[in-house]
Scaffold this active site. Structure first.
Site, PDB file in Angstrom:
ATOM      1  N   LYS A 140       2.849   6.818 -34.365  1.00  0.00           N
ATOM      2  CA  LYS A 140       5.099   6.578 -34.470  1.00  0.00           C
ATOM      3  C   LYS A 140       5.543   6.760 -32.836  1.00  0.00           C
ATOM      4  CE  LYS A 140       5.290   3.960 -38.119  1.00  0.00           C
ATOM      5  NZ  LYS A 140       5.716   2.509 -37.845  1.00  0.00           N
TER       6      LYS A 140
ATOM      7  N   SER B 256      -4.793   6.594 -37.764  1.00  0.00           N
ATOM      8  CA  SER B 256      -3.104   6.534 -37.157  1.00  0.00           C
ATOM      9  C   SER B 256      -1.826   7.670 -37.491  1.00  0.00           C
ATOM     10  CB  SER B 256      -2.133   5.610 -38.121  1.00  0.00           C
ATOM     11  OG  SER B 256      -2.482   5.649 -39.552  1.00  0.00           O
TER      12      SER B 256
END
Lengths: 330, 330
Positions: free
Chosen positions: B63, B314
């Site tokens: 992110k 991720s």
């Protein structure tokens, strides 16, 4: 201070050329493990820190380097007669995998109370395991008896030139990747990783200090370093199981006295705090022994600022089903 | 099959040039995360597998790429008025750190029942947190009210061109490092990572298949992909908290329909098994969402053999004090 002198290297069991040769033997077989950096660690320590992640090595620790290097250099006759070692830990798995890759039969002498996870990992690589009762016999004695009967070669965990040379490739790779370092921190059990990495470092970066780190509760190597004679410890109570070795190897002590600049010790609570930090913030599964070198830095035992620091993370073999309990102690 | 056609890229919110530009914005600020390989995984899957480890990214997830890319492109006026977002998870921490680095005030709208560990991590990066009662208001509505009052810019978690372009740099770096791939597996929540990585991949390796992976219990994106219309899911019961998003973004759906070859789903028990495997064997601290893409491969949901596979991990933000309990369910 180190009494290192490049002209004297031939007096020792291992020299830099053997480490460079080991790197060739390991090429494309051992993982070239990643070097991880952390902005948080750099900020906390005011240093530029490079973690060489041997927890990502095959079998989960640096031990594969030495094991494969040693086994790959056996004669054809020795290979056929097989190898044997004594270990309940990372060296056992490393020998088992190296034997599988080189098609050499391997036998591991292991205490009958070794954790199930280590037994099954070692068996998984195809090694034969012989159990012994720690109250009835010593592992060295049993290993010698079996080796003699079978004609097999014993490859001990650290007191062996090819093991030491193999472990030294961890520092060699780190320096190849990051260039200059002012300080290298390495954990110490029997001294295989520390002596190998110290030889490599002093040959490549003569001004880089090399400091060994062991648990306060298993401080035999530190006492040996300061007294310059072999000291021992008996069944030390430390979570860093890779550093529970009773004494340095006969080959390792003189190498450490010559190539290592200092030895320091760290407390059990400091090891656990550092291990937790490295899991939580750096996302690395490491075993307690793998946190030793970082502990000396992060807990301020080795005081440095504004310098480039290499830290060897030795391994990551830990029982995940028990780690929740361990971390809830913090 | 993808209906990708390089001539049509200008019709979409994001094209490859924006991803290449994002890579420049992130240069020397985001980590160039390591690519890890595992002999065990290669043996199990009969493929050559490359794991792009965004769990090692700053703030512990991919992110940060999108957040920093978006914030770095605001005008001076926008920067001074601050940014605002709604998230209880990894996007919140990413915006907070990006704001800190760029000297932009950040405000995070977060449910009052968010885990303490996420609140303190977000506060640690210097963001202001505004709590809301999930039974009284929606986060989007509250965020819009506050943004209007303060004149601040809302940066949503995935439905934004600069966020998508930033996330695409993960695939760009992976391909730069390992070269050709036959398949790329990417997890999917709101679709920011998946759409960005798909654009990058199809531009660099036109024959590489891109497959999105989401939990069976939160299969809105898969249904959207097959029906070609936006589908939603309400408070899905999945351990993969990053994939609990109710629907794909408005910008993300058309990108996914154009650039992604297929979508698959995986069960909760399969996610947990894969997560455990990756901690135990690969020594990676990853969160459940971070295991999604690998699950599709390791559990045989995507059936391939003899090919080169990229897998995006991720993130790695997980509460270590609770993980023992999680793993003891296996």
């Amino acid at each position: 201070m180190s009494i290192y002198n490049s002209k004297s290297t031939n007096n020792f069991a291992v020299n830099y050329n053997q480490i460079a040769a080991a790197a060739n033997h390991l090429y494309s077989i051992a993982h070239r493990t990643p070097v991880i950096t952390s902005a948080t660690v750099n900020q906390l320590t005011k240093c530029e820190v490079f973690f060489k992640c041997e927890n990502f090595q095959r079998t989960g620790s640096f031990k594969f380097r030495g094991a494969y290097n040693a086994l790959s250099q056996l004669s054809e006759t020795q290979k056929q007669s097989g190898v044997l070692t004594y270990s309940s830990g990372n060296h056992a798995q490393a020998i088992a995998l190296a034997g599988k890759l080189l098609n050499i039969p391997t036998t591991i002498v292991m205490p009958n109370n070794a954790p199930e996870v280590k037994k099954s990992a070692t068996r998984g690589y195809g090694a034969e395991i012989i159990f012994y009762d720690i109250n009835q016999t010593t592992r060295e004695k049993l290993a010698e008896e079996i080796a003699e009967k079978r004609g097999s070669t014993i490859i001990p965990p650290y007191d062996h030139p090819d093991i030491i040379a193999g472990q030294g490739t961890a520092a060699l790779e780190l320096i190849e990747e990051v260039g200059n370092l002012d300080l290298l921190l390495v954990c110490c059990g029997g001294g295989g990783l520390l002596s190998g990495c110290a030889i490599a470092t002093k040959n490549l970066l003569k001004n880089c200090r090399v400091v060994g780190v062991e648990p306060k509760n298993a401080d035999d190597a530190t006492r040996s370093f300061y007294s310059k004679t072999l000291q021992s410890v008996h069944n030390p109570n430390t979570i860093a199981d890779g550093a529970r070795t009773p004494y340095l190897g006969k080959l390792n002590l003189p190498l450490i006295l010559n190539y290592v600049d200092d030895m320091v010790t760290v407390s059990e609570s400091a090891i656990l705090r550092t291990m937790y930090f490295m899991w939580e913030r750096m996302k690395l599964v490491i075993e307690p022994t793998g946190a030793l070198a970082a502990t000396a830095l992060l807990e301020g035992i080795v005081k440095v600022s504004g310098v480039r620091v290499g830290v060897i993370i030795s391994g990551g073999n830990v029982d995940l089903k028990q780690v929740g309990e361990l971390f809830n102690r913090i």
